[in-house]
Design an enzyme around this catalytic site. Structure first.
Site, PDB file in Angstrom:
ATOM      1  N   GLY A  51       4.306   1.012  -1.455  1.00 32.88           N
ATOM      2  CA  GLY A  51       4.858  -0.251  -0.992  1.00 32.88           C
ATOM      3  C   GLY A  51       6.072  -0.079  -0.099  1.00 32.88           C
ATOM      4  O   GLY A  51       6.260   0.949   0.559  1.00 32.88           O
ATOM      5  N   SER A  52       6.933  -1.079  -0.114  1.00 36.36           N
ATOM      6  CA  SER A  52       7.954  -1.230   0.920  1.00 36.36           C
ATOM      7  C   SER A  52       9.072  -0.199   0.905  1.00 36.36           C
ATOM      8  O   SER A  52       9.895  -0.179   1.825  1.00 36.36           O
ATOM      9  CB  SER A  52       8.563  -2.634   0.847  1.00 36.36           C
ATOM     10  OG  SER A  52       7.586  -3.594   1.182  1.00 36.36           O
TER      11      SER A  52
END
Length: 731
Positions: free
Chosen positions: A303-304
């Site tokens: 993810g981020s």
């Protein structure tokens, strides 16, 4: 007639004489033959004699001990006992009352009385009690000894013991008995990878004895030398490891996630200070179900947090212009459309704002229009994402990089489509925290011969690359600071990491909320994400990296998603920074630098009362434990102290627990370390309550439980918001 009778007697007498002489010469010949050949019926007489007259004594050695960075034993050999009972009445010491003995032993061994009685009723001289009677601890032995049962005895051996139970279990591993030589063999973790160093070499002594067992002097006595296993010192710090374990355990009990990973590391060296994965196991029980260390062997879409490295790459390449703007919300490209986690976006925003808000579209536009997907791949390679880190633990796996279609490459810029391991993320983060120099992670510090104290293997920090410049790393850290501090990025929307800021520390970081792929499709629902945070502190010169990932927690209706990660990161970072003695920021630290300081001396052996008074006169706060002369002190000699600093002085005599109210976790850890007491912490911040209470006896080996409470702050916890996403991740 008498003449004939005499001749007959003479004949038989001669025949007997001849037979006697013949027998005599056969025996003498055989004796000479045996004496010369030293063999009979294929048996070497010397060997037979040696076996009859020789006595062997085994010299048992210990497997090497595993220590933490701060000297705590993590794995060691301890005595273990196999219970036996002599049941033959021919022995002076045998079981007299079998029913009484069975009733007494059964609850201690965890057996039924009837089963114990069946064993005692066997027709044998001596019996054992199966697996229930093997590898008994010293405590159980003493419990049985107190019963004073006739005919009961023990065979002494050793077993592997892990004092901290399940703590760092996937790093340490465990052993099993090798039936070939009855020695322990490492089958997982450090126990496996360093088995050839840890394994001991048992010895033996041979001597001759008489029939009565008296040793016969023998200058040619045979001696097979023994040697203990080598001791291993790890980089793990048990104080930080304990806080990480306890925080993850609390989250596991409250949120029951599918699994969790937590790593704390030193960005300057690559040393792993703590590493945990849950579900875990207890190496003392060998109740392991998952035979892989997820932190190094399970790649996943992170993810981020990956946006950190995308931005750093663009800055290093000279193409990042933080004030340039783009239209958030969605971005159409070859193969599909990329959406922001906030589907309507935030309108036209800058790339700096996009990083703070964790915009997927921002990273995609930055990669597609400015950096280029191929260039991003080159940087990811420099950051070590395309290969194993080489950490000195068994079972590491590399990433699963999906680098075929353009859409996949753009999605990789914000942490989807390709899968990486937690240890790869931590290694890459060292480059951001260490001014562009990436350090290879490692957990083994050194290996030492316990007899000679000579270091036979020493690990040193290893540079794994220079993916970005110092300037790029510094600019990236500045952006990461805004992620945890900016309450109004645009139109009232705050940055995604406000919940991770700590009063007094310049924490920097990046949040992550990655969707989970199942059967080629992304799962939906706020319980079906990997929530994570990559944090460092302090901003200008990071001393600590903490990475935590929580997969599929069972969130409450009011939870936004980041709560489980926050509940791990905050106490770990607070405790670790205190333990590492990282100064707090703001005016308090500025004033402190202006105050006069002293260099703390070596006061061991001096009178405690006189020394305490002298330190008090200098503005230092002494905590005295015991009386008489000072035997131990914290901090160690040479440390710079400022007015108001707390020091601990320990002497002899009766010791009482001090009042810990307001103490930092670091100071409390020092006390626990000095007095050899086990520390159990709850919460984070500073000590609000304690057990035992102040004034109670302080005994070595006891347990001290403290409740920590955070400092008052006006900052409200903020974990960002969650929304429905199509094939993309949240912030």
């Amino acid at each position: 007639m008498f003449q004939r009778k005499r001749r007959l007697i003479s004949f038989w007498a001669g025949l007997v004489g001849v037979l006697f002489m013949l027998t005599f010469f056969v025996i003498i010949g055989r004796f000479v033959y045996i004496a010369q050949g030293k063999e009979i019926n294929g048996h070497k007489l010397i060997n037979v004699g040696e076996n009859q007259w020789s006595q062997y004594k085994v010299v048992d050695e210990k497997r090497g001990t595993i220590y933490s960075d701060n000297g705590r034993i993590l794995a060691e050999d301890v005595p273990a006992y196999t219970l036996y009972a002599i049941i033959s009445p021919n022995s002076d010491n045998h079981v007299k009352d079998k029913q009484k003995t069975a009733n007494a032993l059964a609850p201690i061994l965890g057996m039924k009385s009837s089963d114990v009685l069946d064993i005692l009723n066997r027709k044998a001289y001596q019996v054992e009690f199966g697996t229930k009677g093997k590898m008994l601890s010293y405590a159980k032995k003493k419990e049985i000894d107190r019963l004073k049962l006739p005919g009961i005895g023990y065979l002494t051996e050793s077993k592997r013991y892990y004092p901290d139970q399940s703590s760092a279990a996937y790093t340490l591993g465990f052993t099993q008995i090798n039936p070939a030589n009855n020695q322990q063999k490492g089958v997982f973790g450090i126990e496996q990878s360093l088995d050839h160093y840890l394994t001991e070499k048992d010895g033996s002594i041979r001597y001759y004895r008489s029939l009565s067992g008296v040793p016969i002097p023998d200058e040619h006595q045979k001696l097979k030398k023994s040697s203990p296993g080598k001791d291993v010192y790890l980089t793990l710090n048990t104080r930080i490891q304990t806080v990480l374990d306890q925080a993850m355990t609390r989250v596991d009990q409250e949120y029951k996630p599918e699994n969790m990973i937590g790593i704390a590391a030193d960005p300057k060296t690559g040393k792993i200070l703590a590493m945990s994965t849950l579900p875990g196991f207890n190496p003392n029980k060998r109740d392991i179900k998952q035979f892989s260390n997820a932190a190094i062997s399970e790649p996943y879409e992170p993810g981020s947090v990956m946006k950190t490295f995308t931005v750093a790459s663009a800055i290093d390449a000279g193409v990042y212009k933080g004030s340039d703007t783009y239209t958030s919300g969605d971005y159409k490209t070859d193969g599909g459309t990329i959406h922001d986690w906030r589907r309507q976006g935030w309108g036209t925003i800058s790339f700096d704002q996009g990083f703070e808000l964790s915009s997927n579209v921002g990273m995609s536009v930055l990669t597609d229009k400015y950096l280029g997907v191929d260039k991003l791949g080159d940087y990811f390679r420099k950051f070590g994402f395309m290969q194993k880190t080489g950490i000195d633990l068994p079972g590491e796996r590399s990433s699963l990089v999906n680098w075929h279609w353009k859409l996949d490459k753009l999605e990789a810029s914000f942490g989807q489509a390709s899968a990486f391991t937690a240890i790869q993320i931590v290694q890459a983060a060292t480059a951001i925290g260490n001014n562009g120099t990436m350090m290879r992670p490692y957990v083994v510090d050194k290996i030492v011969n316990p007899k000679t104290k000579k270091t036979i293997l020493q690990h040193h920090p290893v540079v794994a690359g220079h993916p970005v410049s110092a300037a790029a790393a510094e600019q990236t850290r500045a952006l990461m600071r805004k992620v945890v501090t900016d309450k109004n990025v645009v139109n009232g929307a705050s940055a995604t990491g406000l919940a991770y800021d700590l009063p007094g520390y310049d924490v920097i970081g990046k949040t992550g909320t990655a969707q989970i792929s199942q059967n080629g499709q992304y799962m939906f629902g706020k319980n079906n994400y990997v929530y994570s945070f990559l944090g460092m502190a302090p901003q200008k010169n990071p001393k600590l990296i903490v990475y935590v990932a929580v997969k599929q927690p069972h969130l409450k209706a009011t939870d936004l998603g980041a709560e489980p990660v926050v509940d791990i990161v905050r106490p770990v970072m607070t405790s670790a920074l205190q333990y590492l003695q990282v100064d707090k920021k703001a005016s308090a630290s500025d004033v402190r630098q202006e105050l006069p300081s002293i260099k703390f001396g070596d006061f061991t052996g001096t009178d405690m009362n006189a020394t305490a008074q002298s330190l008090t006169n200098q503005g230092i706060v002494p905590i005295t434990i015991g009386s008489g002369t000072i035997e131990k002190q914290m901090p160690y000699p040479g440390e710079k102290l400022f007015a108001g600093s707390r020091v601990i002085l320990s002497g002899g005599g009766t010791k009482k627990m001090p009042d810990l109210s307001g103490w930092s976790l670091a100071d409390t850890m020092k006390l626990a370390d000095m007095e050899d007491i086990k520390l159990v912490t709850k919460g984070d911040g500073f000590v609000a309550s304690q057990s035992p209470a102040a004034g109670q006896p302080l005994k070595s080996g006891s347990v001290l439980t403290i409740q920590l409470q955070a400092e008052k702050t006006n900052d409200q916890a903020h974990a960002g918001t969650s929304s429905s996403v199509q094939q993309q991740n949240n912030p």
